[in-house]
Design a protein around this motif. Structure first.
Motif, PDB file in Angstrom:
ATOM      1  N   MET A   1       7.045  -3.909   7.413  1.00  0.00           N
ATOM      2  CA  MET A   1       6.960  -2.715   8.256  1.00  0.00           C
ATOM      3  C   MET A   1       8.150  -1.793   8.014  1.00  0.00           C
ATOM      4  O   MET A   1       8.008  -0.584   8.039  1.00  0.00           O
ATOM      5  N   ASP A   2       9.313  -2.381   7.821  1.00  0.00           N
ATOM      6  CA  ASP A   2      10.510  -1.576   7.569  1.00  0.00           C
ATOM      7  C   ASP A   2      10.923  -1.782   6.131  1.00  0.00           C
ATOM      8  O   ASP A   2      11.271  -2.900   5.750  1.00  0.00           O
ATOM      9  N   PRO A   3      10.818  -0.791   5.296  1.00  0.00           N
ATOM     10  CA  PRO A   3      10.562   0.608   5.581  1.00  0.00           C
ATOM     11  C   PRO A   3       9.129   1.052   5.318  1.00  0.00           C
ATOM     12  O   PRO A   3       8.699   2.073   5.826  1.00  0.00           O
TER      13      PRO A   3
ATOM     14  N   ARG B   1      -3.931 -12.684   9.741  1.00  0.00           N
ATOM     15  CA  ARG B   1      -5.291 -12.991  10.195  1.00  0.00           C
ATOM     16  C   ARG B   1      -6.246 -11.966   9.588  1.00  0.00           C
ATOM     17  O   ARG B   1      -6.035 -10.760   9.677  1.00  0.00           O
ATOM     18  N   GLY B   2      -7.263 -12.447   8.941  1.00  0.00           N
ATOM     19  CA  GLY B   2      -8.247 -11.559   8.333  1.00  0.00           C
ATOM     20  C   GLY B   2      -7.768 -10.916   7.047  1.00  0.00           C
ATOM     21  O   GLY B   2      -8.451 -10.057   6.499  1.00  0.00           O
ATOM     22  N   ALA B   3      -6.598 -11.301   6.564  1.00  0.00           N
ATOM     23  CA  ALA B   3      -6.019 -10.738   5.329  1.00  0.00           C
ATOM     24  C   ALA B   3      -6.019  -9.211   5.369  1.00  0.00           C
ATOM     25  O   ALA B   3      -6.438  -8.542   4.436  1.00  0.00           O
ATOM     26  N   ARG B   4      -5.515  -8.657   6.483  1.00  0.00           N
ATOM     27  CA  ARG B   4      -5.522  -7.201   6.666  1.00  0.00           C
ATOM     28  C   ARG B   4      -4.162  -6.550   6.458  1.00  0.00           C
ATOM     29  O   ARG B   4      -4.017  -5.351   6.663  1.00  0.00           O
ATOM     30  N   ARG B   5      -3.169  -7.319   6.102  1.00  0.00           N
ATOM     31  CA  ARG B   5      -1.830  -6.760   5.913  1.00  0.00           C
ATOM     32  C   ARG B   5      -1.851  -5.747   4.768  1.00  0.00           C
ATOM     33  O   ARG B   5      -2.458  -5.980   3.728  1.00  0.00           O
ATOM     34  N   GLU B   6      -1.197  -4.619   4.994  1.00  0.00           N
ATOM     35  CA  GLU B   6      -1.199  -3.558   3.993  1.00  0.00           C
ATOM     36  C   GLU B   6       0.144  -3.377   3.299  1.00  0.00           C
ATOM     37  O   GLU B   6       0.189  -2.934   2.162  1.00  0.00           O
ATOM     38  N   TRP B   7       1.222  -3.657   3.995  1.00  0.00           N
ATOM     39  CA  TRP B   7       2.545  -3.344   3.475  1.00  0.00           C
ATOM     40  C   TRP B   7       3.349  -4.609   3.276  1.00  0.00           C
ATOM     41  O   TRP B   7       3.180  -5.590   3.996  1.00  0.00           O
TER      42      TRP B   7
ATOM     43  N   ALA C   1       0.806  -1.220   0.000  1.00  0.00           N
ATOM     44  CA  ALA C   1       0.000   0.000   0.000  1.00  0.00           C
ATOM     45  C   ALA C   1       0.842   1.275   0.000  1.00  0.00           C
ATOM     46  O   ALA C   1       0.294   2.362  -0.177  1.00  0.00           O
ATOM     47  N   ALA C   2       2.143   1.159   0.197  1.00  0.00           N
ATOM     48  CA  ALA C   2       2.998   2.352   0.136  1.00  0.00           C
ATOM     49  C   ALA C   2       2.968   2.875  -1.297  1.00  0.00           C
ATOM     50  O   ALA C   2       3.125   2.106  -2.249  1.00  0.00           O
ATOM     51  N   PRO C   3       2.752   4.180  -1.486  1.00  0.00           N
ATOM     52  CA  PRO C   3       2.537   4.730  -2.821  1.00  0.00           C
ATOM     53  C   PRO C   3       3.638   4.445  -3.839  1.00  0.00           C
ATOM     54  O   PRO C   3       3.347   4.246  -5.004  1.00  0.00           O
ATOM     55  N   ASP C   4       4.889   4.414  -3.406  1.00  0.00           N
ATOM     56  CA  ASP C   4       5.949   4.210  -4.392  1.00  0.00           C
ATOM     57  C   ASP C   4       6.483   2.789  -4.419  1.00  0.00           C
ATOM     58  O   ASP C   4       7.329   2.456  -5.233  1.00  0.00           O
ATOM     59  N   CYS C   5       5.979   1.917  -3.571  1.00  0.00           N
ATOM     60  CA  CYS C   5       6.443   0.527  -3.537  1.00  0.00           C
ATOM     61  C   CYS C   5       5.574  -0.309  -4.477  1.00  0.00           C
ATOM     62  O   CYS C   5       4.368  -0.071  -4.596  1.00  0.00           O
ATOM     63  N   SER C   6       6.170  -1.256  -5.135  1.00  0.00           N
ATOM     64  CA  SER C   6       5.418  -2.108  -6.057  1.00  0.00           C
ATOM     65  C   SER C   6       5.553  -3.588  -5.703  1.00  0.00           C
ATOM     66  O   SER C   6       5.220  -4.450  -6.505  1.00  0.00           O
TER      67      SER C   6
ATOM     68  N   ILE D   1       4.645   5.022   6.226  1.00  0.00           N
ATOM     69  CA  ILE D   1       3.234   5.388   6.123  1.00  0.00           C
ATOM     70  C   ILE D   1       2.676   5.760   7.498  1.00  0.00           C
ATOM     71  O   ILE D   1       1.979   6.763   7.649  1.00  0.00           O
ATOM     72  N   LYS D   2       2.987   4.964   8.501  1.00  0.00           N
ATOM     73  CA  LYS D   2       2.487   5.246   9.849  1.00  0.00           C
ATOM     74  C   LYS D   2       3.058   6.553  10.396  1.00  0.00           C
ATOM     75  O   LYS D   2       2.337   7.329  11.023  1.00  0.00           O
ATOM     76  N   ALA D   3       4.334   6.808  10.149  1.00  0.00           N
ATOM     77  CA  ALA D   3       4.951   8.055  10.621  1.00  0.00           C
ATOM     78  C   ALA D   3       4.334   9.261   9.918  1.00  0.00           C
ATOM     79  O   ALA D   3       4.055  10.288  10.550  1.00  0.00           O
ATOM     80  N   ALA D   4       4.083   9.147   8.622  1.00  0.00           N
ATOM     81  CA  ALA D   4       3.463  10.248   7.874  1.00  0.00           C
ATOM     82  C   ALA D   4       2.043  10.505   8.372  1.00  0.00           C
ATOM     83  O   ALA D   4       1.627  11.657   8.527  1.00  0.00           O
ATOM     84  N   ALA D   5       1.304   9.452   8.652  1.00  0.00           N
ATOM     85  CA  ALA D   5      -0.059   9.612   9.164  1.00  0.00           C
ATOM     86  C   ALA D   5      -0.043  10.254  10.546  1.00  0.00           C
ATOM     87  O   ALA D   5      -0.871  11.125  10.849  1.00  0.00           O
ATOM     88  N   TYR D   6       0.902   9.861  11.376  1.00  0.00           N
ATOM     89  CA  TYR D   6       1.038  10.446  12.709  1.00  0.00           C
ATOM     90  C   TYR D   6       1.333  11.941  12.603  1.00  0.00           C
ATOM     91  O   TYR D   6       0.699  12.757  13.275  1.00  0.00           O
TER      92      TYR D   6
END
Length: 188
Positions: free
Chosen positions: A160-162, A151-157, A138-143, A167-172
């Motif tokens: 986590m690193d990087p 669990r629940g197929a909720r993984r977005e990235w 889900a990171a805009p520049d990552c492919s 994404i979390k730091a930018a949202a914060y």
């Protein structure tokens, strides 16, 4: 480690060696025959770097792009590209590395062809199973494409690193700006 392995499977990690595909200038991780040999070792296909030449690198990049086209087609519900399908199947038919037991433990040596066959067979396994959940980071520049086994197929990235951390730091920071808490007060 020189290479990243966030895809959850060798085929997706191999496809991900051309990183940031959405950018005008993606980043090539397989930038030399030596980097290809190193990738096979770091991926766990062999215990040592495989000596590779320029022709091996071209063949590997051609296979990588075929795998990527098939993964993209699967994710978008499109029909597989016939040439990509034929190339992956051709590599998958080849012999794969054979582990040997030695006095010091398990040992695997492989040719480039055997290592590529291992990657191609993994692609067949991943793409041939409709229940394997594939996602793009889900990171805009990552492919990077990855298998979402969360669990629940909720993984977005892809990792986590990087990606997740950025994404979390930018949202914060954005939440702090909106709430006005991002301003520092001077202590006198």
């Amino acid at each position: 480690m020189r290479h990243a392995f966030p895809g959850g499977t060798p085929a997706l990690d191999f496809s991900g060696t051309l990183r940031f595909r959405h950018r005008v200038e993606p980043q090539e991780d397989l930038d030399s025959p030596e980097s290809l040999g190193c990738w096979f070792r770091e991926c766990g296909i062999t215990e040592r770097d495989i000596p590779c030449g320029a022709a091996d690198l071209r063949e590997a990049v051609t296979l990588r792009e075929a795998i990527h086209r098939l993964v993209a087609a699967r994710m978008s519900g499109e029909v597989y590209d016939r040439d990509a399908l034929a190339l992956v199947n051709e590599h998958a038919r080849q012999p794969t590395p054979v582990p040997q037991l030695t006095e010091t433990g398990r040992h695997v040596e492989a040719t480039v062809g055997q290592a590529l066959a291992c990657v191609a067979r993994d692609a067949v396994g991943v793409l041939g199973d409709p229940d394997v959940p594939l996602k793009e980071c889900a990171a805009p520049d990552c492919s990077q494409i990855f298998v979402d086994r969360s669990r629940g197929a909720r993984r977005e990235w892809c990792a986590m690193d990087p990606c997740g951390n950025r994404i979390k730091a930018a949202a914060y920071r954005a939440r702090k700006r909106v709430s006005g808490q991002g301003e520092r007060r001077r202590v006198r």
